[in-house]
Design a protein around this motif. Structure first.
Motif, PDB file in Angstrom:
ATOM      1  N   ALA A  89     -10.928   5.788   7.832  1.00 47.33           N
ATOM      2  CA  ALA A  89     -10.262   5.723   6.536  1.00 47.33           C
ATOM      3  C   ALA A  89      -9.223   6.836   6.457  1.00 47.33           C
ATOM      4  O   ALA A  89      -9.565   8.021   6.387  1.00 47.33           O
TER       5      ALA A  89
ATOM      6  N   LYS B 205      -6.887   8.400  14.984  1.00 48.38           N
ATOM      7  CA  LYS B 205      -7.736   7.234  15.222  1.00 48.38           C
ATOM      8  C   LYS B 205      -8.449   7.351  16.562  1.00 48.38           C
ATOM      9  O   LYS B 205      -9.620   6.968  16.682  1.00 48.38           O
TER      10      LYS B 205
ATOM     11  N   LYS C 105      -5.382   8.189   4.764  1.00 43.93           N
ATOM     12  CA  LYS C 105      -4.279   8.095   3.815  1.00 43.93           C
ATOM     13  C   LYS C 105      -3.192   9.072   4.247  1.00 43.93           C
ATOM     14  O   LYS C 105      -3.495  10.127   4.824  1.00 43.93           O
TER      15      LYS C 105
ATOM     16  N   ASN D 239       0.814  -1.218   0.000  1.00 46.89           N
ATOM     17  CA  ASN D 239       0.000   0.000   0.000  1.00 46.89           C
ATOM     18  C   ASN D 239       0.850   1.273   0.000  1.00 46.89           C
ATOM     19  O   ASN D 239       0.435   2.312   0.512  1.00 46.89           O
TER      20      ASN D 239
ATOM     21  N   HIS E 285       4.238   1.775   8.622  1.00 48.96           N
ATOM     22  CA  HIS E 285       3.528   0.541   8.284  1.00 48.96           C
ATOM     23  C   HIS E 285       3.444  -0.390   9.496  1.00 48.96           C
ATOM     24  O   HIS E 285       2.416  -1.052   9.703  1.00 48.96           O
TER      25      HIS E 285
ATOM     26  N   HIS F 206       0.761   1.268  11.684  1.00 49.38           N
ATOM     27  CA  HIS F 206      -0.565   1.400  11.059  1.00 49.38           C
ATOM     28  C   HIS F 206      -0.538   0.754   9.675  1.00 49.38           C
ATOM     29  O   HIS F 206      -0.520   1.457   8.646  1.00 49.38           O
ATOM     30  N   PRO F 207      -0.570  -0.561   9.616  1.00 52.32           N
ATOM     31  CA  PRO F 207      -0.494  -1.243   8.315  1.00 52.32           C
ATOM     32  C   PRO F 207      -1.686  -0.978   7.416  1.00 52.32           C
ATOM     33  O   PRO F 207      -1.630  -1.256   6.212  1.00 52.32           O
ATOM     34  N   ASP F 208      -2.767  -0.414   7.969  1.00 54.14           N
ATOM     35  CA  ASP F 208      -3.966  -0.124   7.182  1.00 54.14           C
ATOM     36  C   ASP F 208      -3.904   1.216   6.463  1.00 54.14           C
ATOM     37  O   ASP F 208      -4.808   1.532   5.674  1.00 54.14           O
ATOM     38  N   VAL F 209      -2.871   2.005   6.711  1.00 51.58           N
ATOM     39  CA  VAL F 209      -2.797   3.363   6.157  1.00 51.58           C
ATOM     40  C   VAL F 209      -1.913   3.369   4.906  1.00 51.58           C
ATOM     41  O   VAL F 209      -0.700   3.153   4.996  1.00 51.58           O
ATOM     42  N   PRO F 210      -2.476   3.625   3.732  1.00 52.37           N
ATOM     43  CA  PRO F 210      -1.656   3.704   2.529  1.00 52.37           C
ATOM     44  C   PRO F 210      -0.819   4.978   2.502  1.00 52.37           C
ATOM     45  O   PRO F 210      -1.232   6.014   3.038  1.00 52.37           O
TER      46      PRO F 210
END
Length: 213
Positions: A158, A152, A160, A7, A175, A178-182
């Motif tokens: 959501a 958060k 970015k 990502n 990463h 926060h591995p969910d953040v591109p």
């Protein structure tokens, strides 16, 4: 260079690359530096916001009625990590003038390089908004990770992250937290030096934006 997470997106448009080269040059004066950051940010914004949801609406053109598309849902939110993030913020707001804006104030401890928060102000209903966090440099990743953690806690879901230049160490740290953040960047540089500056980089983005050194 180490493998990057899936990502992480490098916006490698020729105009972005050209303007980034001018931005890096030590001879580029403050006014031009500020303008280039704004221009690059606007160009990057097209890619960052490519997946915005849309919905059909009925309109009247000068010739006939039609069904067209417009962005749906709550207005998105740009979050600037002070102070240098404001340079990118200007270009993003040029692209989406109706966006909500928030600020996270962090400074880096000169010895530990850990972020210390001094200001936080964001819009309401963060859980219903796409949140785009902006900061020119992703160096150690500590400030970015701390800002995302704080957002958060405020309800943002959501998220970015957008920067001009990233170091592999900063990408890895963000990463890991926060591995969910591109991550969207115009370039991934070689490494950090002993002072946690990105090499080759462009120097201190804040000082160059505001002419403070």
């Amino acid at each position: 260079m180490q493998a990057m997470p899936d990502n992480v997106m490098v916006v490698d448009h020729p105009l972005v690359a050209h303007k980034l080269t001018l931005l890096r040059a030590a001879a580029t004066p403050t006014g031009d530096f500020r303008r280039l950051v704004r221009e690059i940010s606007l160009l990057m914004g097209y890619e960052v916001l490519r997946d915005l949801p849309t919905e059909p609406v009925h309109i009247e053109t000068p010739l006939e009625p039609m069904t067209a598309r417009q962005v749906s849902g709550k207005k998105l939110c740009f979050i600037s990590i002070l102070r240098a993030g404001n340079g990118i913020l200007d270009g993003m707001v040029d692209l989406v003038p109706s966006a909500r804006i928030g600020h996270v104030g962090l400074y880096r401890d000169p010895l530990s390089h850990e972020p210390i928060e001094y200001y936080f102000k964001v819009p309401d209903d963060m859980d219903q908004r796409l949140t785009v966090v902006v900061d020119p440099m992703l160096a150690t990743g500590h400030s970015a990770a701390a800002a995302v953690t704080r957002l958060k806690r405020a309800g943002a879901g959501a998220i970015k992250f957008v920067c001009l230049i990233a170091a592999p160490e900063g990408i890895a740290a963000l990463h890991a937290a926060h591995p969910d953040v591109p991550v969207y960047t115009a370039a991934i540089d070689r490494q950090l030096d002993e002072h946690a500056y990105i090499r080759p980089g462009l120097g201190d983005a804040g000082d160059r934006l505001f002419g403070t050194k």
